[in-house]
Scaffold this active site. Structure first.
Site, PDB file in Angstrom:
ATOM      1  N   LYS A 177      42.428  30.925  39.265  1.00 18.37           N
ATOM      2  CA  LYS A 177      42.764  32.312  38.931  1.00 18.37           C
ATOM      3  C   LYS A 177      44.175  32.395  38.370  1.00 18.37           C
ATOM      4  O   LYS A 177      44.417  33.032  37.323  1.00 18.37           O
ATOM      5  CB  LYS A 177      42.644  33.184  40.187  1.00 18.37           C
ATOM      6  CG  LYS A 177      43.171  34.610  40.040  1.00 18.37           C
ATOM      7  CD  LYS A 177      43.137  35.329  41.384  1.00 18.37           C
ATOM      8  CE  LYS A 177      43.787  36.701  41.299  1.00 18.37           C
ATOM      9  NZ  LYS A 177      43.036  37.647  40.451  1.00 18.37           N
ATOM     10  N   SER A 212      39.917  54.063  42.256  1.00 11.75           N
ATOM     11  CA  SER A 212      41.153  53.287  42.334  1.00 11.75           C
ATOM     12  C   SER A 212      41.964  53.404  41.052  1.00 11.75           C
ATOM     13  O   SER A 212      41.420  53.564  39.961  1.00 11.75           O
ATOM     14  CB  SER A 212      40.836  51.820  42.611  1.00 11.75           C
ATOM     15  OG  SER A 212      40.054  51.273  41.564  1.00 11.75           O
ATOM     16  N   HIS A 265      36.478  46.704  32.547  1.00 10.78           N
ATOM     17  CA  HIS A 265      36.544  45.261  32.757  1.00 10.78           C
ATOM     18  C   HIS A 265      37.040  44.529  31.518  1.00 10.78           C
ATOM     19  O   HIS A 265      36.926  43.302  31.430  1.00 10.78           O
ATOM     20  CB  HIS A 265      35.176  44.734  33.185  1.00 10.78           C
ATOM     21  CG  HIS A 265      34.827  45.136  34.584  1.00 10.78           C
ATOM     22  ND1 HIS A 265      34.288  46.361  34.886  1.00 10.78           N
ATOM     23  CD2 HIS A 265      34.964  44.491  35.770  1.00 10.78           C
ATOM     24  CE1 HIS A 265      34.097  46.445  36.192  1.00 10.78           C
ATOM     25  NE2 HIS A 265      34.501  45.328  36.753  1.00 10.78           N
TER      26      HIS A 265
END
Length: 774
Positions: free
Chosen positions: A27, A448, A709
């Site tokens: 990541k 969020s 996304h």
């Protein structure tokens, strides 16, 4: 199985392994590459190091045959598209200019080019990039990745088996490319694709592969006779190819059904099947077709999707039966270990009694090796392991941590009336419109807002004692004030508090509910560089005290506009956790629903007029076989209604779903009886709006117009075009305007610009050329 088995030595193997590394090194490297801090060479070296570590861990655990090719920077289905040359035309220039940047452009898009659509990998929480194909698609073999990773593994002195996504599943997962007729069936390209696979298989054989695994998980779903005929044709051709390695066709996530006799007759050298509870019918079906004489059977007896220790005696009984059904029986997990965390021994904060019950990827690898040893040498060779396994299983079965009589009594007392609103939707919507006084095409977000570095640092500082609770909470209040001020200034109609205090939409609640255990290092890939830590559902569920009321009420005190209360629904709380396997899922869902019902009641009592209960996992948890749908949807929709049905008519209940195909569960969406639903729609070009309209969905809906996304900022014109498409299916008085999903993973600059464009589009359509909706 007390005597030494007369069978050939059983091999231990796995289909795949977690990619991220112990400290999520992948990541960090990939995101560093995106930000320009890591160059291509460093990225590749990090990836190679992770692969070496994984293979050595597997070998040290006793795995005889390691997988290669299962590693991915982003997604293995995207890797398959690259392998077969199925690069969309809009991405071709980027791929040709820079292979790595082009790869990530397909995954994430750029400001000028939209990414591939993303959706759920069968009934898991992993997301894959959907291949885009059409009648003009030209395939071309590129075995560079597969050959390179095989060569790396062989250089370590290991026996390696390359893993490829099978050609039938690849085509069944694909969709018609933009501009291609919606009724185009990608499976019609099979004869064009098979020679490409044959070429790749030959390349792998030349590079030293003895076996190659071809994954066909789509075959555990209901398949038509024509699709099964395509399976037979595919493996007749690949099995008959010259210079090929031995072929192992793998299925997982359940029973193979009608595809099993097709594959059993195919000229392949082995099958890998799921023999855990979800695939238990495979044993009976395998016996019914006469087994696999002279062929290899890889038996998935260790659960690759959940984290509980294996029952060795039960698995050995299954393996003993299988010995008479195949020429060679090897041992594996039921699917790739990609779906579980890496190492349970890292969880020092969890009660040691509970840790005894857990098996993550490293522990499962050891379990597989132990079972293979018992299959080869007899159970006398694992006497100590069997005794420890029995003791751990007994510890869990008898533990007071797993049962709460009060919770069970409350769940048993639930009636049908508890799951019904006091008034029908037609009455409720009139009361809500009078109370909320929202404009036409009301705007909102999903919940969020960006989780900034400062927020994550504050959370880490609190955990490590560098700041006290008062300092942390002041930081949260500051963030909520900023979020509310921004939404008011932008013109958003129904606000959210931004969820700065929440680490994850499931974990946040799990940490406040009894019966859940949160991990510290239990990361699992959801998509790309997005990793989550699914909590572990150990025992009966209850809510000791309110979880969200304080921060929601604080946000409401800052504005006259309605602020949504935000909860994660019971199905998603299960789907994105590691659930207990000692009682039916429906029973657990009811317990969670009752705990959330208390929270909904407290939010309403505190003055919250709009409450959103997110259920993005409703579709992804749908069983893969149609025969199992009704039973699942009955308890899933009941648990949502049980959560929400106790509110007054004027309290508006929202739900949210994302990144799945919804057409086959529209009736279930209707059965939730939510007042408003928001859904992912941007990447699929408003497909879900048409599906809702075709069903006659009677309530309000917000098909998303902003794909969160991707780092792209959709223009106001782009959002307007999507809204107009939505208005073709949903009347303006029932259409909401919102992003596809929460904004947690986005940065503030793109969030501001995108939401401003979203509001501009909504207001422009409301005004219209003549002052009304156009």
């Amino acid at each position: 199985m007390t005597e030494k088995s007369a069978a050939a030595a059983a091999r231990a193997t796995v289909y795949g392994y977690p990619r991220q590394g112990r400290n999520r090194e992948l990541k960090k490297a990939v995101e560093g590459y995106w930000q320009g801090h890591v160059d291509t060479s460093a990225l590749r070296e990090t990836a190679a190091g992770l692969r070496r570590t994984n293979w050595r861990q597997l070998a040290d655990a006793g795995i005889h045959e390691v997988p290669s090719g299962d590693f991915s920077y982003y997604d293995h289905v995207l890797d398959t598209s690259v392998m077969v040359g199925a690069v969309p035309e809009r991405h071709r220039a980027a791929v040709d200019a820079d292979e790595t940047q082009g790869y990530f452009a397909m995954a994430r898009g750029t400001q000028d080019v939209a990414p591939l659509e993303m959706t759920k990998w069968f009934d898991t929480n992993y997301h894959y990039l959907v291949p885009e194909l059409g009648p003009d698609t030209v395939f071309a073999a590129d075995s560079t990745k597969q050959v390179g990773e095989l060569t790396e593994a062989l250089a370590l002195g290991l026996t390696a088996r390359p893993v490829l996504l099978g050609p039938v599943t690849y085509l069944l997962l694909a969709k018609p490319a933009p501009g291609v007729a919606a009724d185009f069936e990608p499976l019609t390209l099979l004869d064009r694709l098979l020679p490409v696979y044959a070429e790749i298989l030959a390349d792998l054989r030349a590079a030293g592969a003895d076996w190659v695994q071809l994954d066909e998980p789509a075959l555990v779903q209901d398949r038509t006779p024509a699709e099964l005929t395509a399976v037979a044709r595919a493996y007749r051709e690949l099995g008959g190819a010259a210079d090929r390695p031995k072929l192992l066709v793998a299925s997982y996530f359940g029973r193979l059904g009608d595809a099993l006799p097709v594959l059993a007759k195919a000229p392949v050298d082995g099958l890998a099947l799921d023999f855990t509870e979800s695939g238990a019918a495979n044993l009976e079906s395998l016996a019914a077709v006469g087994g696999l004489p002279g062929k290899r059977l890889v038996a998935g007896v260790v659960d690759g999707r959940n984290i509980w220790i294996n029952d060795f005696e039960k698995s050995l009984a299954t393996l003993g039966t299988l010995l008479g059904l195949a020429g060679q029986v090897d041992v594996s997990a039921s699917c790739s270990l990609l779906h579980v965390p890496l190492d349970a021994t890292a969880e020092s904060d969890i009660d040691p009694e509970i840790v005894r019950w857990l098996a993550f990827a490293r522990q499962k690898s050891a379990e597989i090796a132990t079972l293979a040893r018992a299959l080869t040498e007899g159970t006398a060779a694992i006497t100590a392991e069997l005794a420890a396994n029995r003791a751990a299983l007994a510890s869990r079965a008898g533990s007071a941590l797993t049962r709460d009589p009060a919770v069970r009594a409350r769940a048993a007392a639930v009636t049908d009336a508890d799951g019904r609103r006091s008034q029908p939707y037609a009455v409720r919507t009139a009361a809500q419109r009078a109370h909320l006084r929202l404009p036409l095409l009301p705007t909102t977000t999903i919940g969020s807002f960006p989780q900034t570095t400062e927020l994550r640092t504050a959370r880490a500082d609190l955990r490590k004692g560098r700041i006290d609770t008062a300092g942390y909470e002041e930081r949260i209040r500051e963030e909520i004030r900023e979020v509310v001020t921004f939404q008011e200034k932008t013109g958003i109609d129904v606000l959210v508090h931004g969820e700065p205090e929440r680490n994850d939409m499931v974990q946040y609640f799990a940490e406040q509910l009894t019966g859940y255990v949160a991990t510290r290092h239990g990361w699992v890939q959801s998509y790309g560089t997005r990793y989550v830590r699914p909590p572990v559902l150990v025992g009966d569920i209850s809510r000791p005290e309110p979880m969200t009321v304080r921060w929601t009420s604080y946000a409401q005190s800052l504005t006259d506009r309605p602020v949504k209360g935000m909860l994660t629904g019971p199905v998603t709380m299960l789907a994105w956790s590691f659930v207990r396997d000692d009682q039916p899922l429906g029973d657990t869902a009811r317990q969670v629903a009752l705990a959330l019902r208390d929270e909904v009641g407290d939010l309403e009592a505190a003055g919250t007029s709009v409450i959103q209960v997110d259920e993005p996992a409703l579709r992804e948890t749908l069983p893969l076989r149609a025969a199992d749908h009704a039973g699942y949807l009955a308890w899933a929709t009941e648990s949502f209604r049980l959560t929400t049905a106790g509110v007054r008519p004027e309290t508006q209940i929202h739900t949210h779903m994302c990144y799945a195909e919804f057409g086959d569960i529209v009736q279930a969406i209707d059965d939730l009886d939510a007042d408003v639903i928001s859904l992912e729609a941007a990447r699929s070009h408003m497909q879900v709006a048409g599906e809702l309209a075709a069903h006659g969905y009677p309530r309000e809906a917000g098909p998303g117009v902003y794909d969160i996304h991707s780092p792209r900022v959709p223009s106001a014109e782009e959002a307007t075009a999507l809204l107009r498409k939505g208005l073709e299916a949903i009347p303006a008085e029932r259409l909401w305007v919102n992003p596809d999903c929460g904004l947690k993973t986005r940065g503030w600059p793109e969030t501001r610009a995108s939401l401003e464009n979203l509001v501009t589009a909504a207001r422009a359509i409301v005004r219209g050329p003549a002052g009304g909706v156009s």
